[in-house]
Design an enzyme around this catalytic site. Structure first.
Site, PDB file in Angstrom:
ATOM      1  N   LYS A  28    -108.474   3.046 -20.913  1.00 15.89           N
ATOM      2  CA  LYS A  28    -109.136   4.292 -20.480  1.00 15.89           C
ATOM      3  C   LYS A  28    -108.422   4.921 -19.284  1.00 15.89           C
ATOM      4  CE  LYS A  28    -112.198   7.494 -19.919  1.00 15.89           C
ATOM      5  NZ  LYS A  28    -112.038   8.688 -20.788  1.00 15.89           N
ATOM      6  N   GLY A  29    -108.384   6.225 -19.253  1.00 13.59           N
ATOM      7  CA  GLY A  29    -107.776   6.943 -18.144  1.00 13.59           C
ATOM      8  C   GLY A  29    -108.312   6.430 -16.812  1.00 13.59           C
ATOM      9  N   GLY A  55    -115.066  13.244 -18.933  1.00 12.72           N
ATOM     10  CA  GLY A  55    -114.744  13.525 -17.530  1.00 12.72           C
ATOM     11  C   GLY A  55    -114.146  12.331 -16.817  1.00 12.72           C
ATOM     12  N   ASN A  82    -103.359   4.161 -18.730  1.00  7.04           N
ATOM     13  CA  ASN A  82    -103.362   5.629 -18.709  1.00  7.04           C
ATOM     14  C   ASN A  82    -103.817   6.063 -17.314  1.00  7.04           C
ATOM     15  OD1 ASN A  82    -104.953   8.289 -19.030  1.00  7.04           O
ATOM     16  ND2 ASN A  82    -103.879   8.191 -20.983  1.00  7.04           N
ATOM     17  N   ASN A 110    -101.432  10.831 -17.847  1.00  8.03           N
ATOM     18  CA  ASN A 110    -102.354  11.740 -18.518  1.00  8.03           C
ATOM     19  C   ASN A 110    -102.347  13.099 -17.808  1.00  8.03           C
ATOM     20  OD1 ASN A 110    -104.515  13.099 -19.597  1.00  8.03           O
ATOM     21  ND2 ASN A 110    -105.912  11.344 -19.553  1.00  8.03           N
ATOM     22  N   CYS A 113    -105.980  15.823 -19.923  1.00 11.30           N
ATOM     23  CA  CYS A 113    -107.437  15.734 -20.084  1.00 11.30           C
ATOM     24  C   CYS A 113    -108.050  17.127 -19.876  1.00 11.30           C
ATOM     25  CB  CYS A 113    -108.031  14.751 -19.077  1.00 11.30           C
ATOM     26  SG  CYS A 113    -109.841  14.740 -19.176  1.00 11.30           S
ATOM     27  N   LYS A 148     -98.505  11.811 -21.716  1.00  9.58           N
ATOM     28  CA  LYS A 148     -99.358  12.297 -22.807  1.00  9.58           C
ATOM     29  C   LYS A 148     -99.599  13.792 -22.672  1.00  9.58           C
ATOM     30  CE  LYS A 148    -103.355  11.108 -25.557  1.00  9.58           C
ATOM     31  NZ  LYS A 148    -104.384  10.095 -25.779  1.00  9.58           N
ATOM     32  N   ILE A 174    -100.888  14.164 -29.692  1.00  9.74           N
ATOM     33  CA  ILE A 174    -101.499  15.093 -28.765  1.00  9.74           C
ATOM     34  C   ILE A 174    -102.788  14.497 -28.187  1.00  9.74           C
ATOM     35  CG2 ILE A 174    -100.599  17.192 -29.844  1.00  9.74           C
ATOM     36  CD1 ILE A 174    -103.306  17.512 -31.282  1.00  9.74           C
TER      37      ILE A 174
HETATM   38  C1  SIN Z   1    -112.260  12.321 -20.772  1.00 11.19           C
HETATM   39  O1  SIN Z   1    -112.491  11.284 -20.127  1.00 11.19           O
HETATM   40  O2  SIN Z   1    -112.837  13.386 -20.517  1.00 11.19           O
HETATM   41  C2  SIN Z   1    -111.264  12.311 -21.897  1.00 11.19           C
HETATM   42  C3  SIN Z   1    -109.946  11.836 -21.457  1.00 11.19           C
HETATM   43  C4  SIN Z   1    -108.799  12.682 -21.901  1.00 11.19           C
HETATM   44  O3  SIN Z   1    -108.972  13.654 -22.633  1.00 11.19           O
HETATM   45  O4  SIN Z   1    -107.671  12.391 -21.501  1.00 11.19           O
END
Ligand code: SIN
Length: 286
Positions: A28-29, A55, A82, A110, A113, A148, A174
Site C-alpha cells: 500500500k502507498g 486517500g 509504494n 507514486n 494517486c 507509477k 496505469i
Molecule cells: C488511494 O489511497 O486513494 C489510492 C492510491 C492510489 O491511487 O495511488
C-alpha cells in the site's frame, strides 16, 4: 506483481495461497506520517469496475519499517514499497528512510494517486515535476526505482520519457482513471471525496493503449497494470510492450487472482510452445 493498495502488506494474504510464488508484492502507498484517509464512503462498484477514494490511508513509514519489513525479510518474494508524498522532499525522505532496510527490494514512486489534495497525481501530470520527483528519489536510494504513472494526462509518453531520463529503472502504468458516481436518491456524489479513481476491467483498454504508446517512447522496462484479471489479459499487456504486469482490483473478488494470472500466462506459453516470455514482449508492436 500485486498492484499497490489492493494487497495490503502481503501479510493479509499469506494464509490464503502461496504468495511466495509471485514475482513481487507491491505494498500500500506509504507516506512519512500515518494517514487516516478520506471520508467514507470510499468505494463504489461501477459497471466492470471499482471507484476508490481511499486517500492513501496507511500506517506511515516508521511503522512499516518496524512492523512489516522484518516479516518481509524472511520471504522469498521481493517486496516493493509504494511511496507517496506532498512535496518532492517527502519522496526523498521516504527513499532515504527505506534505504538499507532489510526486507525491502525496491521502491515504486507514486506520482499518480488522484485522491489527495496535495502531491500525488499533481506531480505525475507533467514531465518536469515527474522528473523532479524521480531524480530526488534516485539520488536518495540505491534500490531499484519504479515510477507509477497516471492516465489522467494527455502526455503520458513525454512523462514516461522524462521519468526514464531522470533515473527510473522501470515504469508502472496505469494508476486509476479519475471518475465519479452519483446516488440518485440523495442526489449527491456517492464517494465522500466526490471523485475517485476507477480501476478494474473497465479501464483495461485505456491501460493497454497507454502501455503500447509508452513502449514506443522509453527503453526501460514497463510494468503493465489496469484491469488484469486473467492470464490472457496479462499476455495482451506483454504483447503491447510490458515486461511484467501487476494485478490489482481482481484480488478483491478473488484473492488468488495474482497467482491465477501467473498460472494463466504459463498455460498460454505451454500451449503456444513459447520457451521464453521475452518472445512475447512487444509482439503486437512489430
Ligand atoms: C488511494 O489511497 O486513494 C489510492 C492510491 C492510489 O491511487 O495511488
Amino acid at each position: 506483481m500485486t498492484a499497490a493498495g489492493t494487497f495490503g502488506y502481503g501479510t493479509e494474504y499469506r494464509h490464503l495461497f502461496d504468495i511466495q510464488k509471485l514475482g513481487a508484492i507491491v505494498c500500500k502507498g506509504t507516506t512519512l506520517e500515518p494517514r487516516e484517509g478520506n471520508p467514507q464512503p470510499r468505494l463504489a462498484e461501477t459497471a466492470c469496475g471499482l471507484l476508490n477514494s481511499i486517500g492513501l490511508q496507511n500506517i506511515g513509514v516508521k511503522a512499516l519499517i518496524r512492523e512489516k519489513a522484518p516479516i518481509w525479510a524472511s520471504w522469498r518474494v521481493p517486496v516493493i514499497v509504494n511511496i507517496a508524498g506532498e512535496t518532492v522532499d517527502d519522496y526523498a525522505q521516504l527513499a532515504h528512510q527505506l534505504e538499507g532496510v532489510v526486507g525491502i527490494s525496491g521502491l515504486e514512486v507514486n506520482i499518480s494517486c488522484p485522491n489527495i489534495k496535495a502531491g500525488g497525481a499533481e506531480f505525475g501530470a507533467n514531465p518536469e515535476s515527474a522528473a523532479r520527483v524521480t531524480a530526488a528519489v534516485r539520488a536518495a536510494t540505491s534500490l531499484p526505482v519504479l515510477v507509477k504513472l497516471t492516465p489522467n494526462t494527455g502526455e503520458i509518453a513525454r512523462i514516461a520519457a522524462a521519468v526514464g531520463e531522470a533515473g527510473a529503472d522501470a515504469i508502472s502504468l496505469i494508476n486509476t482513471v479519475r471518475g465519479m458516481a452519483i446516488d440518485i436518491t440523495t442526489r449527491r456524489p456517492l464517494l465522500g471525496n466526490k471523485t475517485g479513481g476507477l480501476s478494474g476491467p473497465a479501464i483495461k483498454p485505456i491501460a493497454l493503449a497507454m502501455v503500447y504508446e509508452v513502449a514506443g517512447a522509453v527503453d526501460i522496462p514497463i510494468i503493465g497494470c489496469g484491469g488484469i484479471t486473467t492470464g490472457r489479459d496479462a499476455i495482451e499487456f506483454i504483447m503491447a510492450g510490458a515486461s511484467a504486469v501487476q494485478v490489482g482490483t481482481a484480488s478483491f473478488a478473488n484473492p488468488r487472482a495474482p497467482l491465477d494470472v501467473l498460472e494463466g500466462i504459463e498455460e498460454f506459453m505451454r500451449k503456444e510452445g513459447i520457451e521464453d516470455i521475452a518472445e512475447l514482449i512487444g509482439a503486437a508492436r512489430h
